[in-house]
Design a protein around this motif. Structure first.
Motif, PDB file in Angstrom:
ATOM      1  N   LYS A 417       0.848  -1.187   0.000  1.00 26.53           N
ATOM      2  CA  LYS A 417       0.000   0.000   0.000  1.00 26.53           C
ATOM      3  C   LYS A 417       0.883   1.236   0.000  1.00 26.53           C
ATOM      4  O   LYS A 417       1.879   1.309   0.720  1.00 26.53           O
ATOM      5  CB  LYS A 417      -0.903   0.018   1.236  1.00 26.53           C
ATOM      6  CG  LYS A 417      -2.031  -0.984   1.193  1.00 26.53           C
ATOM      7  CD  LYS A 417      -2.919  -0.839   2.425  1.00 26.53           C
ATOM      8  CE  LYS A 417      -4.065  -1.838   2.390  1.00 26.53           C
ATOM      9  NZ  LYS A 417      -4.920  -1.714   3.601  1.00 26.53           N
ATOM     10  N   GLN A 418       0.512   2.207  -0.789  1.00 31.59           N
ATOM     11  CA  GLN A 418       1.336   3.397  -0.943  1.00 31.59           C
ATOM     12  C   GLN A 418       0.838   4.527  -0.047  1.00 31.59           C
ATOM     13  O   GLN A 418      -0.332   4.910  -0.086  1.00 31.59           O
ATOM     14  CB  GLN A 418       1.357   3.830  -2.406  1.00 31.59           C
ATOM     15  CG  GLN A 418       2.022   2.803  -3.310  1.00 31.59           C
ATOM     16  CD  GLN A 418       2.124   3.249  -4.746  1.00 31.59           C
ATOM     17  OE1 GLN A 418       1.443   4.170  -5.170  1.00 31.59           O
ATOM     18  NE2 GLN A 418       2.981   2.590  -5.508  1.00 31.59           N
ATOM     19  N   LYS A 419       1.748   5.029   0.760  1.00 36.82           N
ATOM     20  CA  LYS A 419       1.485   6.147   1.668  1.00 36.82           C
ATOM     21  C   LYS A 419       2.715   7.054   1.647  1.00 36.82           C
ATOM     22  O   LYS A 419       3.787   6.652   1.214  1.00 36.82           O
ATOM     23  CB  LYS A 419       1.261   5.661   3.108  1.00 36.82           C
ATOM     24  CG  LYS A 419       0.215   4.567   3.267  1.00 36.82           C
ATOM     25  CD  LYS A 419      -1.175   5.131   3.287  1.00 36.82           C
ATOM     26  CE  LYS A 419      -2.207   4.039   3.583  1.00 36.82           C
ATOM     27  NZ  LYS A 419      -3.589   4.570   3.575  1.00 36.82           N
ATOM     28  N   SER A 420       2.552   8.275   2.134  1.00 41.11           N
ATOM     29  CA  SER A 420       3.724   9.096   2.418  1.00 41.11           C
ATOM     30  C   SER A 420       3.975   8.958   3.910  1.00 41.11           C
ATOM     31  O   SER A 420       3.410   9.680   4.732  1.00 41.11           O
ATOM     32  CB  SER A 420       3.496  10.561   2.030  1.00 41.11           C
ATOM     33  OG  SER A 420       4.697  11.290   2.135  1.00 41.11           O
ATOM     34  N   SER A 421       4.789   7.959   4.254  1.00 42.83           N
ATOM     35  CA  SER A 421       4.964   7.547   5.645  1.00 42.83           C
ATOM     36  C   SER A 421       6.201   8.199   6.256  1.00 42.83           C
ATOM     37  O   SER A 421       7.125   8.615   5.553  1.00 42.83           O
ATOM     38  CB  SER A 421       5.079   6.029   5.738  1.00 42.83           C
ATOM     39  OG  SER A 421       3.908   5.403   5.244  1.00 42.83           O
ATOM     40  N   ARG A 422       6.222   8.262   7.592  1.00 40.88           N
ATOM     41  CA  ARG A 422       7.334   8.876   8.305  1.00 40.88           C
ATOM     42  C   ARG A 422       7.780   8.026   9.500  1.00 40.88           C
ATOM     43  O   ARG A 422       8.769   7.358   9.473  1.00 40.88           O
ATOM     44  CB  ARG A 422       6.945  10.293   8.772  1.00 40.88           C
ATOM     45  CG  ARG A 422       6.670  11.283   7.633  1.00 40.88           C
ATOM     46  CD  ARG A 422       7.897  11.531   6.796  1.00 40.88           C
ATOM     47  NE  ARG A 422       7.697  12.604   5.821  1.00 40.88           N
ATOM     48  CZ  ARG A 422       7.317  12.419   4.568  1.00 40.88           C
ATOM     49  NH1 ARG A 422       7.060  11.193   4.123  1.00 40.88           N
ATOM     50  NH2 ARG A 422       7.187  13.447   3.741  1.00 40.88           N
ATOM     51  N   GLY A 423       7.046   8.085  10.611  1.00 42.34           N
ATOM     52  CA  GLY A 423       7.438   7.372  11.815  1.00 42.34           C
ATOM     53  C   GLY A 423       7.194   5.883  11.715  1.00 42.34           C
ATOM     54  O   GLY A 423       6.291   5.424  11.014  1.00 42.34           O
ATOM     55  N   LEU A 424       7.999   5.116  12.444  1.00 44.27           N
ATOM     56  CA  LEU A 424       7.891   3.656  12.447  1.00 44.27           C
ATOM     57  C   LEU A 424       8.316   3.136  13.812  1.00 44.27           C
ATOM     58  O   LEU A 424       9.365   3.519  14.331  1.00 44.27           O
ATOM     59  CB  LEU A 424       8.804   3.066  11.364  1.00 44.27           C
ATOM     60  CG  LEU A 424       9.100   1.565  11.419  1.00 44.27           C
ATOM     61  CD1 LEU A 424       7.846   0.762  11.084  1.00 44.27           C
ATOM     62  CD2 LEU A 424      10.237   1.205  10.470  1.00 44.27           C
ATOM     63  N   ALA A 425       7.486   2.282  14.408  1.00 41.09           N
ATOM     64  CA  ALA A 425       7.831   1.638  15.672  1.00 41.09           C
ATOM     65  C   ALA A 425       7.458   0.167  15.578  1.00 41.09           C
ATOM     66  O   ALA A 425       6.484  -0.206  14.912  1.00 41.09           O
ATOM     67  CB  ALA A 425       7.103   2.297  16.840  1.00 41.09           C
TER      68      ALA A 425
END
Length: 545
Positions: A417-425
């Motif tokens: 899925k395509q998103k403009s993502s930033r944070g990741l935990a």
């Protein structure tokens, strides 16, 4: 690549594959992370987005989710966006308890890190902002108290406002109390900062180059019983010596194994920083001589997110870093002598230059003992032709031979899925023995990816409680020996891109039937051996006095 993965699966070389399923909507994660306009961005501050955290704020043994939000430029109709705390209900669903927990704070939020700074047994939060960072004390009664001013962290007189980004709790002087490191990005004033630049011959907002960088800061925990106090020791500790830098994510790591916590900081468009702890209250930047300041070609990169783990099983911690589009991520292999070797291309991470990387984390998603890599991506220019603003995630399986294989498409449609993502935990939110993933997305709700397993491999999940060391045991090093393998991890605050993963340590054990040895090196120098550890357990270990 998809056909290669299929062939390996048929040949039995990959084994059963875990799958990630997007359960965000049914889990109740409904609030968007707002960061400027979704369709058109005119200022640098609209591009960074914000981080996300997995913490057990109420000590019920299950991970809760804290999301940071930024804001919008100018006035907007309706209430201002706020951060959100979602309480884990133990059934795959979460309840928004933001208001009841006292966390309804608006502003241009950026990063988050966690740790028990007052050693009362409850995890506290620090949230960075463009403007005023905020320290939240966990009251232990289901809520948080803003103690920023009382702790001496008020910074409202700065002009232009400080732009806090990455952060990490760490006990840099080993006195048993957590101190606080904060990265700062740019000296930014939207009224005077240029916003008409060009990229690939198209008009875009202006990046950091040409602006003054921020000054990183170190706050010493000077609290005494009955009061909370942090003292700014940035100057005398040497944290200011690298000068003005466009600093973003920070990762704690004892890279030279001397028992004292060091710091690695990703820097945008400049050399990154490796703060070596001199064991006398001061730090020295050794990124250049250690080989983690620049690219393999000796060029400054636009560093975003950072992560640390022993990916090749040699007992030395390694570093990974995401970068801007048209570049590769870094994989710095620790050599055991305080230096690192760039291994991105040699390890198989050199295929994609079309992704703009942000959050990055090591996780053993299939519990085969080898730390894999998860990256989230997204561009900063939604209105530029020929640019893919929303981008898919990347999952690299560690093949156990210093090689990674990208298996994104075979690990479930949720990863494409395509998103403009930033944070990741990352962390096991449902306590089923498989590591899950939570992601923050620009101007959309967060994504919660449940790892459905798919393997029969074993695991061990360890929560550490310090007594002489800081109660969160941040900086502790855990070594697990099983079936001839030596697995090493550290407890850390912050990391990824402006985010906080589970403070518990998750070890994939593969098919082993027993653990031969569990060894804990606590901050401060004591070593503890734990005998009789069973597999497939959530274990809590308290530091022996």
């Amino acid at each position: 690549m998809k056909s290669l993965v299929l062939r390996l699966l048929l040949a039995g070389q990959l084994g059963a594959q875990a799958q990630f399923v997007d359960i965000s909507q049914q889990a109740g994660l409904i609030h968007s992370m707002i960061c400027g306009s979704h369709d058109h961005k005119t200022q640098l501050i609209e591009t960074l987005g914000a981080g996300i955290a997995l913490i057990d704020y109420d000590n019920d043994g299950f991970l809760d989710i804290f999301t940071v939000t930024a804001s919008t430029l100018g006035s907007a109709a309706g209430p201002a966006p706020t951060n959100h705390l979602y309480r884990n209900l133990h059934n795959g669903k979460f309840q928004d308890v933001t208001e009841a927990a006292g966390l309804s704070h608006s502003g241009w939020g950026q990063g988050v890190c966690a740790g028990d700074f007052d050693n009362d047994g409850f995890t506290d939060l620090f949230v960075t902002y463009y403007g005023q960072d905020v320290l939240y004390r966990n009251t232990g009664k289901g809520g948080f108290q803003d103690v920023t001013k009382a702790a001496g962290l008020s910074d409202k007189q700065a002009s232009p406002p400080r732009w806090g980004t990455g952060c990490a709790f760490l006990d840099y002087n080993l006195d048993g109390k957590l101190d606080l490191f904060v990265s700062n990005y740019v000296q930014f004033d939207p009224k005077t900062t240029p916003n008409a630049c060009r990229w690939k011959n198209q008009p875009v907002l202006c990046g950091p180059l040409g602006l003054k960088g921020g000054h990183n800061r170190l706050w010493r925990n000077a609290s005494v019983p009955g009061s909370i106090r942090f003292e700014d020791v940035s100057a005398q500790s040497g944290i200011l010596k690298p000068g003005e830098r466009y600093a973003l994510s920070a990762t704690t790591i004892d890279y030279d194994r001397d028992g004292w916590p060091d710091l690695y900081v990703a820097v945008d468009s400049q050399a990154s920083i490796l703060y070596h702890n001199n064991r006398d209250g001061t730090f020295t930047d050794r990124a250049m001589e250690s080989g983690v300041a620049l690219s393999e070609e000796g060029v400054a990169q636009a560093g975003m997110g950072t992560a640390a783990a022993d990916f090749d099983g040699d007992g030395n911690l390694d570093l990974a870093k995401t970068n801007f589009v048209d570049d590769l991520p870094n994989l710095y292999r620790g050599l055991g002598d305080g230096s690192f070797e760039e291994s991105a291309v040699a390890s198989g991470l050199g295929r994609h230059r079309d992704f703009m990387g942000w959050g990055i984390a090591f996780l053993d998603f299939d519990n085969d003992t080898w730390p894999d890599l998860f990256l989230v991506n997204g561009h900063i220019y939604p209105n530029v032709k020929g640019v893919q603003y929303e981008q898919r995630r990347l999952l690299y399986k560690n093949m156990g031979n210093r090689k990674f294989l990208e298996i994104t498409e075979s690990a479930g449609g949720a990863l494409t899925k395509q998103k403009s993502s930033r944070g990741l935990a990352v962390g096991d939110f449902d306590n089923d023995g498989n590591v899950d993933v939570v992601i923050s997305n620009l101007n959309e709700p967060p994504t919660l990816l449940r790892n459905t397993g798919g393997t029969r491999n074993h695991f061990l999940n360890i929560r550490l409680i310090g007594t002489q060391a800081n109660r969160s045991a941040i900086g502790a090093r855990v070594t697990v020996k099983a079936a001839g393998r030596i697995l090493v991890q550290e407890v850390r605050s912050g990391s990824s891109f402006l985010s906080q993963s589970d403070l518990r340590l998750h070890f994939g054990l593969g098919p082993v039937a027993k653990i031969d040895k569990l060894e804990i090196d606590w901050p401060g120098g004591s070593t503890q051996i734990v005998d009789g550890v069973e597999i497939d357990r959530f274990l809590t270990v308290k530091e022996a006095r």
